[in-house]
Design an enzyme around this catalytic site. Structure first.
Site, PDB file in Angstrom:
ATOM      1  N   ASP A  46       0.784  -1.705  -0.183  1.00 32.37           N
ATOM      2  CA  ASP A  46       0.215  -0.142   0.229  1.00 32.37           C
ATOM      3  C   ASP A  46       1.242   1.369   0.184  1.00 32.37           C
ATOM      4  OD1 ASP A  46      -1.698  -1.894   0.997  1.00 32.37           O
ATOM      5  OD2 ASP A  46      -3.407  -0.709   1.715  1.00 32.37           O
ATOM      6  N   GLU A  69      -5.083   7.370  -0.132  1.00 27.58           N
ATOM      7  CA  GLU A  69      -5.557   6.890   0.987  1.00 27.58           C
ATOM      8  C   GLU A  69      -4.977   6.735   2.992  1.00 27.58           C
ATOM      9  OE1 GLU A  69      -6.918   3.013   1.067  1.00 27.58           O
ATOM     10  OE2 GLU A  69      -8.065   3.023   2.313  1.00 27.58           O
ATOM     11  N   ASP A 122      -5.911   5.597  -4.857  1.00 25.82           N
ATOM     12  CA  ASP A 122      -6.736   4.459  -3.561  1.00 25.82           C
ATOM     13  C   ASP A 122      -5.344   3.024  -3.920  1.00 25.82           C
ATOM     14  OD1 ASP A 122      -6.395   2.562  -2.158  1.00 25.82           O
ATOM     15  OD2 ASP A 122      -9.434   2.574  -2.221  1.00 25.82           O
ATOM     16  N   ILE A 124      -3.855   0.502  -2.845  1.00 29.04           N
ATOM     17  CA  ILE A 124      -4.047  -0.881  -2.999  1.00 29.04           C
ATOM     18  C   ILE A 124      -5.446  -0.410  -2.568  1.00 29.04           C
ATOM     19  CG2 ILE A 124      -4.593  -2.641  -2.221  1.00 29.04           C
ATOM     20  CD1 ILE A 124      -1.589  -3.208  -2.141  1.00 29.04           C
ATOM     21  N   ASP A 125      -7.032  -0.907  -3.428  1.00 27.84           N
ATOM     22  CA  ASP A 125      -7.839  -0.953  -3.494  1.00 27.84           C
ATOM     23  C   ASP A 125      -8.835  -2.125  -3.293  1.00 27.84           C
ATOM     24  OD1 ASP A 125     -10.996  -0.152  -2.923  1.00 27.84           O
ATOM     25  OD2 ASP A 125     -11.273  -0.280  -4.897  1.00 27.84           O
ATOM     26  N   THR A 127      -7.877  -4.305  -0.545  1.00 31.26           N
ATOM     27  CA  THR A 127      -6.500  -4.327   0.160  1.00 31.26           C
ATOM     28  C   THR A 127      -6.597  -6.123   1.145  1.00 31.26           C
ATOM     29  OG1 THR A 127      -6.018  -2.536   1.405  1.00 31.26           O
ATOM     30  CG2 THR A 127      -4.802  -4.292   2.464  1.00 31.26           C
ATOM     31  N   ASP A 268     -11.646   5.040  -3.506  1.00 27.41           N
ATOM     32  CA  ASP A 268     -12.924   3.853  -3.884  1.00 27.41           C
ATOM     33  C   ASP A 268     -14.006   3.648  -4.214  1.00 27.41           C
ATOM     34  OD1 ASP A 268     -12.056   3.091  -1.790  1.00 27.41           O
ATOM     35  OD2 ASP A 268     -13.196   3.401  -0.093  1.00 27.41           O
TER      36      ASP A 268
HETATM   37  P1  AMP Z   1     -14.462  -3.108  -1.416  1.00 29.08           P
HETATM   38  O1  AMP Z   1     -13.252  -4.339  -2.053  1.00 29.08           O
HETATM   39  O2  AMP Z   1     -15.531  -3.266  -2.257  1.00 29.08           O
HETATM   40  O3  AMP Z   1     -15.311  -4.239  -0.262  1.00 29.08           O
HETATM   41  O4  AMP Z   1     -14.080  -2.370  -0.732  1.00 29.08           O
HETATM   42  C1  AMP Z   1     -13.107  -2.095  -0.489  1.00 29.08           C
HETATM   43  C2  AMP Z   1     -12.915  -0.660   0.538  1.00 29.08           C
HETATM   44  O5  AMP Z   1     -13.873  -1.133   0.722  1.00 29.08           O
HETATM   45  C3  AMP Z   1     -11.891  -0.181   0.622  1.00 29.08           C
HETATM   46  O6  AMP Z   1     -10.624   0.343   0.332  1.00 29.08           O
HETATM   47  C4  AMP Z   1     -12.195   0.012   2.170  1.00 29.08           C
HETATM   48  O7  AMP Z   1     -12.238   2.133   2.079  1.00 29.08           O
HETATM   49  C5  AMP Z   1     -13.786   0.557   1.803  1.00 29.08           C
HETATM   50  N1  AMP Z   1     -14.818   0.377   3.570  1.00 29.08           N
HETATM   51  C6  AMP Z   1     -14.413  -0.093   4.360  1.00 29.08           C
HETATM   52  N2  AMP Z   1     -14.973  -0.147   5.437  1.00 29.08           N
HETATM   53  C7  AMP Z   1     -16.333  -0.029   4.506  1.00 29.08           C
HETATM   54  C8  AMP Z   1     -17.825   0.041   5.263  1.00 29.08           C
HETATM   55  N3  AMP Z   1     -17.774  -0.189   6.475  1.00 29.08           N
HETATM   56  N4  AMP Z   1     -18.999  -0.242   4.617  1.00 29.08           N
HETATM   57  C9  AMP Z   1     -18.397   0.665   3.092  1.00 29.08           C
HETATM   58  N5  AMP Z   1     -17.072   0.203   2.535  1.00 29.08           N
HETATM   59  C10 AMP Z   1     -16.641   0.003   4.015  1.00 29.08           C
HETATM   60 MG    MG Z   2      -9.776   1.375  -1.165  1.00 26.46          MG
END
Ligand code: AMP
Ligand code: MG
Length: 329
Positions: A46, A69, A122, A124-125, A127, A268
């Protein structure tokens, strides 16, 4: 072409970051994972990825603000981790001092006027997907007076050729008024991508997060039922979901947070929005409003995300209106 130089530099930056992240993922060991204050996992990748992208952007667009981020706190008082990040960064960008690397990472948290031009990263989106050795994305985008004008997603584990799932990963990108494109990570030739033309729910496939803490799978299922969607959800981490909609691997991406007080982070979504829109799709929140990138690090004025091929968007919004309590959106 508008934003031509920005695109060239941004692609180089994301490509370097993608190489760095892939290397780390291949050799990932738990010792390289630390826990951030918010308890989400963060790795040397990251921080290395953020450093590499910031260095590249600062070299060419020194006066542009960058909103990223990660913050530098994680590296303070951890010489070993910091040294490892530096090693990874110099593999991609030689001759960078440790101090310069730290400055580059820190530049992602400076004061920014979000109504003007800024980049968002981001590094690493997804993670959690990265740590599971599944999907993740390196996301970079440029926002100009509220409009996402350029978006790039480096997706090392998202097969460029769907017929070869273990083949090369993909780089997705889009520029305002130019279209959306995909290319295999290690090749230069690009392919135009377009969202599919499905307009009936019974033929649609929807995607959502793997992590049930990130979105309400139960409420998504209600919406899918109302649309007569019969195919099970396509669960995939990161903004690879936007790429899936942009290239027709899915027609809909739903994301309703479990808590109505959660606000999505700009990094994100920005890159994914550009790619879906330029591929002919549409992105809005659960009430149908476009996403507002001028409020700060979060999408303060939006709740829930709906990305579609465009044709089915109004139907999805109607299904949301009938299925989801207004207090939830
Ligand atoms: P995903 O891989 O689509 O589930 O999304 C990953 C992203 O979800 C991460 O980069 C976080 O910024 C975000 N994230 C973390 N906690 C939450 C939450 N409680 N609700 C929605 N998104 C979140
Ligand atoms: Mg992310």
């Amino acid at each position: 072409m508008a934003y031509e130089q920005e695109l060239t530099i941004a692609l180089t930056a994301v490509k370097k970051a993608t190489t760095l992240c892939s290397r780390v993922q291949q050799t990932l060991i738990t010792a390289e994972t630390v826990i951030k204050k918010d308890k989400s996992p963060v790795t040397v990748a990251d921080l290395g990825s953020q450093a590499v992208i910031c260095l590249e952007l600062q070299k060419h667009f020194g006066s542009d603000p960058i909103v990223a981020e990660e913050d530098i706190d994680t590296l303070q008082d951890n010489k070993e981790l910091s040294g490892r990040v530096h090693e990874l960064v110099t593999e991609q960008t030689s001759g960078i001092s440790h101090k310069r690397m730290l400055e580059a990472i820190a530049c992602g948290k400076q004061h920014t006027d979000f109504t003007q031009r800024y980049w968002t990263i981001d590094p690493i989106d997804g993670t959690k997907g990265f740590l599971r050795k599944q999907q993740y994305a390196i996301a970079l985008s440029l926002i100009d007076h509220g409009q996402v004008v350029l978006g790039i997603l480096g997706c090392p584990n998202y097969a460029f050729d769907p017929k070869q799932p273990s083949g090369q990963g993909s780089l997705f990108y889009a520029v305002k008024d130019l279209g959306a494109f995909a290319r295999a990570l290690d090749e230069d030739s690009r392919q135009t991508i377009t969202a599919d033309s499905i307009s009936e729910g019974c033929h649609a496939k929807f995607c959502e997060s793997v992590e049930s803490a990130h979105a309400s799978h139960e409420e998504h299922a209600q919406i899918a039922d109302a649309l007569n969607i019969s195919t099970p959800p396509f669960r995939i981490d990161s903004q690879a979901k936007y790429a899936a909609v942009a290239r027709g691997d899915a027609s809909i991406y739903l994301r309703l947070p479990r808590s109505s007080s959660y606000r999505e982070k700009i990094w994100d979504h920005a890159a994914g929005v550009a790619i879906v829109e330029q591929a002919g799709g549409r992105v809005s929140d659960f009430s149908g409003k476009p996403l507002d990138f001028t409020c700060g690090e979060t999408l303060e004025k939006n709740i829930g995300i709906v990305a579609t091929n465009g044709k089915i968007h109004e139907q999805v919004l109607n299904a949301i209106r009938t299925q989801i309590q207004p207090s939830r959106t």
